[in-house]
Design a protein around this motif. Structure first.
Motif, PDB file in Angstrom:
ATOM      1  N   GLY C   7       0.814  -1.205   0.000  1.00 16.94           N
ATOM      2  CA  GLY C   7       0.000   0.000   0.000  1.00 16.94           C
ATOM      3  C   GLY C   7       0.850   1.259   0.000  1.00 16.94           C
ATOM      4  N   MET C  59       2.961  -4.419  -9.109  1.00 21.58           N
ATOM      5  CA  MET C  59       1.729  -5.209  -9.148  1.00 21.58           C
ATOM      6  C   MET C  59       2.032  -6.702  -9.278  1.00 21.58           C
ATOM      7  N   GLU C  60       3.035  -7.022 -10.067  1.00 20.63           N
ATOM      8  CA  GLU C  60       3.278  -8.438 -10.338  1.00 20.63           C
ATOM      9  C   GLU C  60       4.122  -9.091  -9.251  1.00 20.63           C
ATOM     10  N   TYR C  63       2.402  -7.869  -4.745  1.00 18.47           N
ATOM     11  CA  TYR C  63       0.977  -7.873  -4.438  1.00 18.47           C
ATOM     12  C   TYR C  63       0.440  -9.274  -4.591  1.00 18.47           C
ATOM     13  N   ASP C  65      -3.004 -11.771  -4.434  1.00 25.00           N
ATOM     14  CA  ASP C  65      -4.432 -11.551  -4.667  1.00 25.00           C
ATOM     15  C   ASP C  65      -5.298 -11.766  -3.436  1.00 25.00           C
ATOM     16  N   GLY C  67      -5.018 -10.836  -0.367  1.00 22.97           N
ATOM     17  CA  GLY C  67      -5.110  -9.846   0.701  1.00 22.97           C
ATOM     18  C   GLY C  67      -5.966  -8.671   0.344  1.00 22.97           C
ATOM     19  N   ALA C  69      -6.226  -4.355   0.633  1.00 25.52           N
ATOM     20  CA  ALA C  69      -5.279  -3.251   0.593  1.00 25.52           C
ATOM     21  C   ALA C  69      -5.400  -2.456   1.861  1.00 25.52           C
TER      22      ALA C  69
END
Lengths: 927, 123, 69
Positions: C7, C59-60, C63, C65, C67, C69
């Motif tokens: 974040g 992003m790749e 991060y 999927d 969780g 933000a």
């Protein structure tokens, strides 16, 4: 070659291909093998953002206004970067509440308000229809350019009538397409998979076409970018074409357009449709958040080269908006212009399709349905099946919207340039931003605030953009543009309140957003939310944090029969059966329905009709307080209380751990102190025992031997006396040290002359040093050395230093040099000897208690009768000097080559009270 | 006449011990530090040593250890003198092979008696 | 679980992008080359590309999927 039948054949052939793709997508979806379940398809569907306005208009804008066209794409880039925060939240809410459009979203957020939804739908309809018209105009225009080149296109619409206008027929085909693939199901929150597949395909086509014309321009018409830019650079007219000066409004216009595009990207109905409603998996967002900006970058790569090339190759009458077409046409090509035309067609149709679906959903759910629900003839009284009606309404809405767009294009489409309409529409859409974004993050935003804010912002938009546009088209008297209405200059629409020098869009954006957000916040602060609003506000703002499942608790009562009738009427029998599964078959029509089935029924109705209408319908069959808001709120509050409680607990335990750590280190420090104290006591006892040993031994010898010779007796008595003196001196020193360490050493500071004190001290030790054979040399380089100090204590320090130096001077010709000099704002007294000196590593240790400098060489301790030190003199001296604000340290003797102890004291400030000066200089006691 | 070596870095203590030993009828040799002490042992072959622990350079313990390591002096009577009153030091001295341990300040008569007793024992 | 600082990093990237795309940071690049064209578009495309590359990396890699933000 460019014959009408061919062009029309290709164009309608392309549209037919779209039908095939959409049908294929829908069939795959029915088979459960979705073709749109990939982040790449999601990204391509978002690219519906790039309309004909991008395809043709970007080049035009670049040619006229320089790089400002990029802002239209950098804004969405920023918005997509923020998508893991913003769009993911919207997707999650939309899924939980079966949201069908941005009007539905805003209406649901503010307590499923029907009037707010209607307002949003109305604003969207007014603001966006021109945008649809713009797409149709682009199709007509590009077709005309293609057919008439090199003659000017000349819109002969008025003379020929609509049946000759190709875009009318395109609009009709699109209406059929949208009705077929956009209203297959009643449930608007169901995905239109076939349509999304077709949109994604269109995004590929327009990208390919634009890149093709770009590559052709740069590498075929010119010899690569270097050649193109070199030729453009030598063209004096183009000198400022790419700089900020070409941007309307300069820096402010720049930022204004960036913000405008950022907000519009989130609020345009078609973007909401593809970003939120058509999203099949929220995990796709993270890939799209960088892949979509990449798409934008690639499609814009050749905009500037094409614009430059268009200007360079000089087509004086040519419209920059058509450069994309005229460039390949001027090169005498036939295939490429056709491809470009198809690319433009794909950009236009993609936008029209999605926008029309979004608008028709809003219109039917938020404008038409609420009216119908109020009509007594249609409501519960009648027994007909209304689900067909609903689809019919939506289909009529689609046709009406497209027709409206076409009329707009046919009647008034010539008044604006392409870009102008685009940005005016953007500005209208951004009016949704405060209600949408503040509603997502601020629980206190109320329905009344949002409604009034929207109205205020929309009114400002009309006044600052729409009316002036009408005036410029000649439908209104344009004097109010120049002089303001009724001659009030401060009300001029393009310079409201005297704000001049801004471009019209930034100007309108500023005032409309100020009015909108200001009203929303201001009114919200002074109005109350009803309970449904509170619930919805909590569910929206907390959507990401508290993994809330939307489970409203129904309290009211209804029977199976009533609910079934309602659902049947609006959704049809199959859907009703799906919703009511779980209810036992034999349940009689009079039996009460469990609350979760009522909730499921409301969600299903919301998917078809929008949340506001669904609520009205459910309330019509459910008796009693329909929704247990208290319960929902208490669930929410419990959740947030638990979270808060957990957070506090966590913080407490962190604090505890910290305290524990502090205790542990304090304990260690205490242990260390204890050890130091033990050591000190042992050292003191050792130092006291040594003289005591001599005293006792000689005392006993004298006692036991009466017949000692006189000289021996006197010698022994002298030793006893000397050792007693040593003992008392030692005790004195230990006491000094104890006082220094406890901070109770009483000094009597006064202003004194250090030079005089030095002379006095030297006199005191002179004789003793002489006896020991030490040569004592004194060099005072200053007449007077005023310092603040306790004379007795300072003398003690000086004598101690001289004494030490005498002890450690060389055995042969011992020599000590005392020097007093001024150093900046201090006086420095240094005492050197010509002994062995003190090694680097020993220099701080000599100030440790009982540290005795080792003297090497046989029997050196006894040479010249120099007594050994106690090892306390230097620590005490340093403590005293520190108390007086000075320093004491060891360095190399510069003259004599041995050790050198330096004492530095601050110069006494002239005329300052002694007590204060000491207070200021007082250092904390050393440990 | 038995010969006693007095080792201490305090001149006045050496002086008193020298007087006491001479008066008890011993031949006295003195040293001010550990190195000197070892040299005196080699030169003068004393019959007993009064050895202070805290000496500059080589400490009394080191001297004791070195002497005990040499078979010639393994049985040479040695009395340790110390101003530290701590039991640990006494134990360390005894463990290293000291014959006795006297804490400063000491009773002159008791010290002389101890020296006499040790010399008698060794003879 | 998502990477705990995803974040913060994303916010930093958004701020960086917003700064790179607006005045005054764009002003130093609004200079004409020797021939007469401004460097501004080139700068914008470069900055844009860098922001996209950083976003792609974040992003790749940063991060997951599952969780929030």
């Amino acid at each position: 070659m460019r014959t009408d039948p061919l062009v029309l054949g290709v164009a309608f052939g392309y549209l037919a291909l779209l039908f095939v793709i959409a049908a294929w997508g829908d069939r795959r979806a029915e088979q459960g093998r979705s073709v749109i379940g990939s982040p790449t398809v999601y990204t391509l569907s978002i690219a519906v953002y790039c309309t004909a306005w991008t395809f043709y208009g970007s080049v035009g804008r670049a040619a006229e206004y320089g790089p400002s066209f990029l802002m239209i794409y950098l804004g969405p880039t920023l918005a997509m970067l923020a998508s893991p925060f913003v769009i993911r939240k919207m997707v999650r809410i939309a899924r939980a509440q079966r949201i069908t459009s941005i009007a539905d979203f805003i209406s649901a957020r503010y307590g499923k308000s029907g009037s707010l939804g209607a307002l949003v739908a109305l604003i969207a309809l007014i603001g966006i229809t021109p945008y649809i018209a713009l797409q149709l105009k682009a199709i007509t225009l590009s077709h005309a350019v293609l057919m008439n080149y090199p003659e000017p296109p000349g819109l002969r619409l008025v003379e020929e009538g609509f049946w000759a206008d190709k875009s009318f027929w395109v609009a009709l085909v699109l209406a059929v397409f949208i009705i077929l693939f956009g209203t297959r199901y009643l449930d608007a929150s169901e995905r239109h998979e076939g349509m999304v597949a077709a949109i994604a395909f269109e995004s590929l086509v327009k990208l390919f076409a634009f890149l093709a014309v770009g590559i052709f321009t740069v590498f075929v018409m010119f010899n690569g970018p270097g050649d193109l830019f070199a030729r453009a650079a030598s063209h004096p007219e183009l000198n400022d074409a790419l700089s900020l000066e070409a941007v309307p409004g300069g820096g402010i216009g720049w930022v204004g357009t960036l913000v405008l595009a950022f907000l519009a990207f989130l609020t345009l109905p078609r973007q909401f449709q593809v970003l939120v409603v058509e999203n099949v998996d929220e995990r796709h967002i993270k890939r799209a958040s960088w892949l979509f900006p990449l798409y934008l970058l690639v499609i814009n790569l050749f905009v500037i080269p094409i614009a430059l090339a268009g200007v360079l190759l000089g087509d004086p009458g040519g419209d920059p908006d058509s450069f994309v077409l005229t460039l390949p046409l001027s090169a005498g090509l036939d295939d490429l212009p056709l491809l470009v035309f198809i690319g433009g067609l794909s950009a236009a149709t993609g936008m029209v399709i999605v926008e029309t679906i979004a608008l028709s959903t809003m219109v039917s759910n938020h404008l038409v349905m609420p009216l119908l629900l109020r009509s007594p003839h249609l409501h519960l009284g009648s027994r007909g099946n209304l689900s067909g009606w609903l689809l019919g309404i939506r289909r009529v809405a689609i046709v009406m919207i497209l027709l409206l767009g076409y009329l707009y294009h046919a009647l008034i489409g010539d008044s604006y340039s392409l870009v102008t309409i685009g940005l005016v529409s953007f500005a209208a859409a951004t009016q949704f931003a405060p209600a949408l974004l503040l509603g997502l993050y601020w629980r206190g935003a109320t329905r009344l605030g949002a409604t009034l804010g929207l109205l205020a912002g929309f009114a400002v938009w009309i006044y600052t953009l729409l009316l002036p546009g009408f005036a410029q088209s000649g439908w209104l008297d344009d004097t109010f543009l120049q002089h303001g209405p009724f001659g009030l200059a401060w009300l001029r629409p393009y310079a409201l309140f005297g704000l001049e020098g801004w471009d019209i869009y930034s100007h309108s954006l500023l005032w409309s957003q100020l009015a909108n957000a200001g009203t929303l916040i201001g009114v919200s602060l002074f109005t109350q939310q009803n309970r449904l609003e509170q619930t919805q506000a909590a569910l929206f703002t907390g959507a990401l944090h508290t993994s809330l499942v939307y489970t409203p608790l129904w309290q009211g009562q209804t029977t199976r029969g009533e609910l079934e009738a309602l659902l049947n009427r609006y959704l049809g029998a199959p859907a009703t059966e799906r919703i009511l599964t779980g209810l036992a078959q034999q349940t009689s029509d009079d039996q009460a329905v469990p609350p979760e089935v009522i909730a499921r029924a409301e969600r299903a109705l919301a998917g078809a009709l929008g949340s506001a209408s669904a609520r009205v319908l459910i309330n019509s069959v459910v008796r009693g307080e329909a929704l247990d808001l208290e319960a929902v709120l208490s669930i929410l509050d419990t959740t947030s209380q638990t979270l808060e409680y957990n957070r506090q607990l966590e913080q407490k335990s962190r604090e505890l751990a910290k305290v524990g750590e502090e205790l542990r280190s304090a304990n260690e420090r205490l242990r260390e102190l204890d050890r130091l104290k033990d050591e000190f006591v042992a050292m003191v006892s050792h130092e006291l025992r040594t003289p005591l040993t001599s005293i006792r031994a000689f005392a006993e010898i004298l006692r036991d031997n009466h017949d000692l010779p006189d000289d021996k007796r006197r010698h022994f008595l002298d030793v006893v006396v000397l050792e007693s003196q040593r003992l008392s001196r030692l005790i004195e020193e230990i006491l000094d040290l104890a006082r220094l360490e406890s901070g109770r050493l009483t000094l009597h500071p006064q202003r004194l002359d250090l030079a005089a004190l030095v002379r006095q001290s030297v006199d005191a030790v002179h004789r003793v040093q002489e006896e020991r054979g030490v040569m004592l040399e004194v060099a005072i380089d200053t007449d007077e050395a005023p310092v603040i100090g306790d004379p007795d204590r300072l003398e003690q320090v000086i004598i101690n230093l001289l004494d030490n130096a005498g002890k450690f001077a060389a055995d042969e010709n011992p020599h000590v040099l005392l020097r007093l000099e001024r150093h900046k704002q201090h006086y420095r007294l240094s005492v050197e000897d010509n002994g062995h000196g003190i090694g680097e590593d020993e220099r701080e240790r000599v100030f440790e208690k009982f540290h005795q400098i080792q003297q090497y060489g046989a029997g050196s301790g006894q040479v010249r009768g120099r007594p050994r030190g106690s090892g306390l003199g230097l620590p005490i001296s340093r403590g005293i000097v520190a108390h007086l604000g000075g320093r004491l340290w060891v360095e190399n003797a510069s003259t004599l080559g041995g050790a050198c102890l330096v004492m530095e004291l601050p110069m006494a400030p002239a005329g300052i009270e002694v007590q204060e000066a000491v207070k200021k200089n007082k250092a904390p006691p050393e440990r | 006449m038995p010969r006693v070596l007095v080792v201490d870095d305090e001149p006045n203590i050496v002086l008193s011990l020298e007087f006491l030993m001479q008066q008890a009828g011993f031949d006295v040799v003195t040293a001010g530090d550990g190195e000197q002490a070892l040299a005196r042992v080699a030169e003068q072959a004393p019959d007993l040593i009064l050895l202070d622990i805290s000496l500059p350079g080589i400490s009394g313990f080191d001297v004791l250890e070195q002497l005990r390591a040499d078979p010639v002096h393994a049985r040479l009577p040695i009395i340790m003198l110390t101003a530290h009153g701590r039991e640990v030091e006494r134990e360390k001295g005894m463990a290293l092979g000291a014959d006795d341990y006297v804490t400063k300040p000491f009773s002159t008569q008791a010290l002389v008696d101890k020296v006499q007793a040790l010399l008698d024992e060794a003879r | 679980m998502k990477t705990p600082r995803f974040g913060e990093r994303l916010v930093a990237l958004i701020v960086l992008a917003a700064l790179l795309f607006s005045p005054p940071l764009i002003l130093p690049f609004d200079r004409t080359a020797n021939g007469g064209l401004s460097w501004l578009p080139l700068y914008l495309f470069l900055a844009w590309g860098i922001v996209i590359a950083l976003a792609a990396w974040l992003m790749e890699h940063g991060y997951d999927d599952q969780g929030g933000a």
